[in-house]
Design an enzyme around this catalytic site. Structure first.
Site, mmCIF file in Angstrom:
data_model
loop_
_atom_site.group_PDB
_atom_site.id
_atom_site.type_symbol
_atom_site.label_atom_id
_atom_site.label_comp_id
_atom_site.label_asym_id
_atom_site.label_seq_id
_atom_site.Cartn_x
_atom_site.Cartn_y
_atom_site.Cartn_z
ATOM 1 N N GLU B 60 0.828 -1.193 0.000
ATOM 2 C CA GLU B 60 0.000 0.000 0.000
ATOM 3 C C GLU B 60 0.868 1.251 0.000
ATOM 4 O O GLU B 60 0.528 2.255 -0.630
ATOM 5 C CB GLU B 60 -0.962 -0.026 1.187
ATOM 6 C CG GLU B 60 -2.029 -1.110 1.111
ATOM 7 C CD GLU B 60 -1.530 -2.518 1.415
ATOM 8 O OE1 GLU B 60 -0.407 -2.641 1.946
ATOM 9 O OE2 GLU B 60 -2.250 -3.499 1.123
ATOM 10 N N HIS B 129 -11.588 -6.407 7.878
ATOM 11 C CA HIS B 129 -12.322 -6.150 6.632
ATOM 12 C C HIS B 129 -13.565 -5.324 6.921
ATOM 13 O O HIS B 129 -14.554 -5.421 6.204
ATOM 14 C CB HIS B 129 -12.748 -7.447 5.946
ATOM 15 C CG HIS B 129 -11.627 -8.368 5.609
ATOM 16 N ND1 HIS B 129 -11.147 -9.297 6.480
ATOM 17 C CD2 HIS B 129 -10.882 -8.487 4.486
ATOM 18 C CE1 HIS B 129 -10.151 -9.971 5.913
ATOM 19 N NE2 HIS B 129 -9.967 -9.505 4.712
#
Ligand SMILES: Cc1ncc(C[n+]2csc(CCOP(=O)(O)OP(=O)(O)O)c2C)c(N)n1
Ligand SMILES: Cc1ncc(C[n+]2csc(CCOP(=O)(O)OP(=O)(O)O)c2C)c(N)n1
Ligand SMILES: [Mg+2]
Ligand SMILES: [Mg+2]
Lengths: 419, 337, 419, 337
Positions: B60, B129
């Site tokens: 990321e 998540h």
């Protein structure tokens, strides 16, 4: 080139273009692994444990293999395991595969939300576990449950975790398969990739600081080596010569991206260790004996305070990434059949048969036995509930263990929640 | 106009912009060939080629770091972080770099960059998540933060975000991808194809950043919500029968304080709802602002209904999620206070 | 070792201990660089531009040098620069050194808050700059102001930035020396180490995506290679073959920590590139000609779409880390005198004298000229104010350019501030 | 009792704990041989050896990541991030890991870890040596966040933090290291050696986390402050002559809401001050909580006086810093409202 020529080129450069790596084949194409160079079993030398890393750089570009095509164990890495140990390993791998199969079905039946299997990769965590000593600590990813199976952790407990039921050791807080067991040397799995890699190095440093004899094992997938914490781990492991084994499971895929995206221009993932002066091995991950031998070597190095070793296990993720994934969208359906390193269970089976200590019949019989055991465990686990039915952790559990002691604001919130 | 899911609307926004503007590039983990784990970028690589839409290594920091470099070159990257829960490795690049390039270089370098990420829970995704980290962006000067709640808004806001000269964090409530979700997890959801907000204009259109939308008018209490909570608030109002005015903030920074203050001055009461944990959540800022600007109109304390101050649990998802019952209770209490 | 022996060792392990690297000498000791292996000038071959990286791994462990002890330019990397170019390079280095000296004094006089100098490292940024083409972009650290000096950026503007005065191009927002100039290919410097490294890769990728011909240069210090963004940069550069030169300035120190802390067990920093299949050079950073030649080679590779090159410049930070630092607390005061690669200005001076195009006299005269120029610039800059006196950026500037357009909340705050 | 600077008090806390408990290890950038850029660890390596106090590579992710591993092993690491502005590379490890180990493993693994970092401006450090990122920690369930404002507190709180079984973020206002600073940057500061709060007990002593301290009693308005702002608030109260009650929060999480609420119920007015940027700063949470718990006692809106929503500028440091004049104005306005 002369400086004049150079100038000429410099003054009239061609437009640049971006290189984006692609796998050899996509859905619709014919699987092709001809680019994967596979040395003969037994061909790679076994260096002394205290070898100068700079003299074994080539090991990062080859593949240590023990089992040959005829099912024989050959070469300098062979000969570490007794027949009993091999048969035990066989049972571990078969158990893991059966466990996976049952949990996959359970997920499809809605008994849990999510599952991740090991199909094709069973040898790695099962064999590695047997090379460890009590008290050593693994920092696993979600694809090393073999460490628990081979370590004798209760299958019922594992299933209770998968079901988030009333006996879930983690009280329903974690996604399925994110097990944790200190006793079994299995660090709490993180959903965030790669974070555990550097933690393993820290744990190993702590062991060294404490003049302990325990070592740590770090685990990561091929794709996740791109994450930054991989680098932090290698930097710290290299600087402090931490007693840690740095495992990379290269199963060729990271969800939908092939390993070339993470690996880039280096030939292998093992090569990443070379920039740090860390001895780096590449091993046939579908060869139980090779995995065990390499693990033993690296663990011994760590234990003797010789520092970290990096090991790349070359394997193939036969199944989907997880129950949320469908690999037919990004790779040929038959690619796993074409995988040149075969299946770890079949290969060990053949070896045992060649050795005369196993047979097709015994294999089938063992399979049936294991299935019974797993089903029995599953029945027991389901008697404690599944995600949407039966016993479950309480809403009260949700507020617990955020801290050792519940601070006032959480107490207030729990009260508000009325639990 | 066509009916679209939120996924299709988001994809359409990128498609429109990639066709209009060569500088728009799209990348992230599994974003290229496969089209993203939520399929938001499906087909874009095929249409625009591998150098306009591509897969990245799982980093990321690398995704955002390279995107910042590209933006400073003059491209307009629109990148995806697979789940908002995975943005932390990129947080340094977002906070210390993207947000500050223009300021620290006095405009020599700028960062027109969109970072898309699915947020929120309700899909049994567990603690990694399900997160809603918007408050970690709203605290950072130099960032804009957008949270659409329907396909129409998603497309119009995403096009605005891509055209914006500054970095925009674009948070996509994943529980809304396929239809509005009001927190009644035991009932089927209406798909967007059957919902009027699934109606999305084709081609280029924009919704300005910084404008809230009053999705329900009322006089008893103002509810400030965004993303999934917009529907939860609506359900709670309907079910309690309370005459609530519900504001979908759409953009958190810049915030449409005018619309908010006008409503609270009218109703005299305010409930703030979000899915993120309570403490230092964006609801704190909303409460602080509302009492600052409407103090003498307030007849009851501003109440926050939010996720609890715990990680997002897996099995206890519906105990954690601030559903219509909890929001309803807060409405009743606030109106009766 | 047999498996039995192995087991014996395993069952009775010695306690572990943590290895913490230490520099050869600490304050009070005698500086010692005998462990720094320095090859003869001219000894390292110059590979073809499109060489297979795997065949030149050894270049990551040697040092490319052009100027020998006698001041002659020798070997395959010599011969790229004309006398005029060399003299220009000489002036750039001397200007940078003088600039630094003046600003250091200014800081001590309280005219600014902070300063960072380049003493001993002038060759690197000055020579590299001359190998670039217009439009190329550097992503520098705080120790590459030579890129601006050699690129013809106005010294007055630089000083105005250092003074945060009314003509500061950055409106007083940034710490001194954190320059930014798009026109001069100098990306806005970050206070956060290493972030720029991966941004450079992104910029280079953008150039390739846009079918442009511009390349990027990334800069980082030895210590900062430990940061995670260094890894992200190498991963992306390797995967997409980005047209970027990845520079590492190894000046032996990172504030108080010697380079062994960041480098760990790898022999060199250049070796970090090997794990990525990136061609990796190691260069004498105090040799203007060697720096320029290696830069040229790497820039040419990038320009011809052959991908990234990593270059480690071996040099020594002669001065303090910054005006906040006192190195005598952690290294011998005379360590810089013992540094075996000498001083870049003296070495180029000797070369020019040997070539017959320079003299001690001309050197002194140039020194005086440059001092005059720098002092004149300084006088002008000070006429626009210094940090605590004279003209300064306004409080209003503080609210500007947070965004392209000021959002309502900032407008409210500016109003509240009454500016 | 001895007079100490805050640096000495912090060092003394580590010294005491390293002597008492072999498990305490101290490391970070420049922390070992040199003793830290602010000298907080000077002498510890000499005293306890290289394996108890050592230098690390420049990798905040590595520092915190390895510390988490060590804590899970059973050590009690107390690590330093050189400036709070440089904690972002470690943010993932802090938020996703340290804060959640205990919860996600149901106590199988825990993380007794202290992360020290100098915060705040006032030293002409520009945007990357001046930040106050406390709100980025208070939003994260599982973390405790401490901000001492004097040598006495610093030592007592740091020992508590090291003994705490959970991760503690320990923010050190660097402008207070050598003496209390009230925002009058043009006046010399009193060194701690001349200040009663420089008086620090020798040996082991603890101040519990989660207890605020009322540093000035008053009845006209409650001021909530921590770190440097405690002195600024005191100066503002003195200079305006307003009878302010000033609370030094000392610990942000867990927060001593009881002390806060009791005070606001008494004064009916509240001003919150901090140096961090306004939007989504910890002041928002304080304002939200105070109006929630004291709404019917409040006679005026809660005002926040904070850093502006811009990066911390270099030359305009004193325009940015919320000094006594700005705080004083807010006191007057709040009392007169
Ligand atoms: C920080 C972070 N980014 C992204 C993800 C989403 N994600 C989960 S698994 C995965 C692929 C990992 O691939 P690899 O490392 O090769 O492991 P494998 O699944 O093949 O065992 C991704 C991208 C994540 N969990 N964490
Ligand atoms: C992320 C981050 N961590 C720490 C620092 C503090 N710091 C500034 S310079 C420096 C040393 C850098 O050393 P090196 O990379 O070798 O560069 P050099 O100063 O020698 O040129 C440190 C630790 C910082 N600026 N950013
Ligand atoms: Mg993989
Ligand atoms: Mg250095």
């Amino acid at each position: 080139m002369s400086s004049q020529e150079l100038r000429k080129v410099m003054s009239e450069p061609e437009p640049l273009s971006l290189h984006v790596p692609e796998p050899a084949v996509r859905p619709g194409g014919n699987p092709d692994f001809s680019n994967v160079k596979i040395p003969r079993a037994g061909a790679v030398p076994r260096p002394e444990i205290d070898v100068d890393p700079e003299t074994i750089r080539e090991l990062a570009f080859s593949i240590i293999r023990v089992l040959n095509r005829n099912g024989e164990a050959v070469g300098p890495w062979a000969g570490l395991l007794s027949d009993e140990e091999l048969i035990e390993g066989m049972r571990h791998m078969m158990t893991l595969r059966t466990f996976d199969a049952r949990m996959l079905i359970a997920q499809r039946q809605g008994k849990t939300s999510f599952y991740m299997q090991h199909l094709g990769e069973e040898a790695i965590s099962c064999a590695f576990r047997k090379a460890l000593s009590p008290g050593d600590m693994n920092f696993p990813t979600y694809r090393q449950a073999g460490l628990l199976i081979a370590g004798g952790y209760s299958m019922v407990d594992m299933m209770c975790q998968v079901y988030s039921n009333s006996r879930d050791p983690l009280k329903g807080r974690q996604l399925p398969v994110m097990y944790a067991s200190k006793e079994h040397g299995f660090f709490t799995i993180s959903g965030n990739l790669a974070t555990q890699y550097v933690q393993a190095v820290g744990w190993a440093m702590a062991s060294a600081i404490s003049k302990d004899t325990k070592i740590a094992a770090a685990w990561i997938g091929d794709g996740s080596t791109a994450e930054s914490d991989f680098h932090a781990a290698l930097v710290f492991a290299s600087t402090y010569k931490a007693p840690v084994v740095l495992n990379i499971v290269n199963n060729q895929w990271a969800i939908s991206t092939f390993q070339g995206i993470a690996r880039g221009g280096s030939g292998t993932f093992a090569a990443r260790g070379l920039g740090f002066g860390i001895p780096s091995l590449r091993v046939d991950g579908n060869d139980y004996l090779a995995v065990h031998a390499a693990a033993k070597w690296a663990i011994e190095r760590a234990r003797r305070n010789l520092g970290p070793t990096l090991i790349e296990y070359v394997t193939y993720r036969v199944g989907a990434h997880s129950t949320s994934d469908d690999p037919s969208a990004y790779r040929p359906k038959t690619e796993s059949d074409a995988w040149p390193l075969g299946d770890p269970i079949i290969r060990l089976k053949n070896h045992l048969i060649v050795k005369g200590v196993w047979s097709e019949e015994r294999h089938k019989q063992t399979e049936a036995e294991i299935l019974d055991t797993v089903i029995a465990a599953q029945k027991e686990a389901e008697s404690y509930g599944t995600l949407h039915a039966g016993g479950k952790p309480s809403a009260r559990d949700m507020f617990d263990r955020v801290y050792a002691e519940m601070p006032p604001h959480l107490r207030r919130q729990r009260q508000q929640a009325g639990v | 106009m066509a009916r679209m899911t939120m996924i299709e609307a988001i994809r359409d926004a990128m498609d429109v912009m990639m066709a209009r503007d060569e500088r728009v590039v799209v990348f992230g983990e599994d974003v290229g060939y496969f089209g993203g784990v939520f399929r938001c970028t499906a087909g874009l690589q095929q249409k625009y080629g591998k150098t306009r839409c591509f897969d990245t290594p799982i980093s990321e920091a690398g995704i955002v770091g390279t995107a910042i470099g590209m933006a400073s070159y003059g491209l307009r990257p629109c990148v995806e972080i697979q789940f908002a829960d995975y943005m932390y490795p990129a947080y340094d690049q977002i906070v210390s770099e993207a947000a500050r390039l223009r300021y620290r270089s006095n405009g020599e370098f700028t960062c027109p960059l969109v970072i898309r990420m699915p947020t929120g829970g309700g899909i049994f995704g567990g603690q990694t998540h399900s997160q809603s980290p918007e408050a970690l962006f709203t605290h950072v000067a130099g960032l804009k933060t957008v949270v659409p709640s329907n396909p129409y808004d998603a497309k119009g806001l995403l096009i605005s975000a891509i055209e914006d000269p500054d970095p925009v964090i674009f948070l996509e409530p994943k529980r809304l991808y396929n239809g509005p979700f009001d927190g009644h997890h035991d009932r089927p959801i209406t798909p967007w194809s059957k919902h009027e907000l699934g109606e999305v204009p084709s081609g280029h259109f924009v919704l300005p950043l910084g404008k809230a939308s009053v999705v329900r008018t009322g006089s008893a209490v103002t509810v400030l919500a965004y993303g999934t909570m917009v529907y939860v608030a609506q359900a709670a109002a309907t079910e309690t029968g309370i005459d609530a005015e519900i504001i979908d903030l759409r953009t958190l920074i810049p915030l449409d304080l005018e619309t908010i203050a006008a409503s609270v001055r009218k109703t005299g009461r305010c409930v703030v709802v979000h899915e993120a944990t309570l403490t230092s959540g964006f609801g704190a800022e909303l409460a602080a602002l509302v009492q600052e600007s409407c103090f003498f109109h307030l007849e009851a304390p501003i109440t926050r209904v939010t996720g609890w101050d715990t990680p997002y649990p897996h099995a206890q998802e519906w105990d954690y999620f601030p559903g219509p019952a909890r929001v309803g209770r807060a409405l009743v209490e606030t109106v009766e206070a």
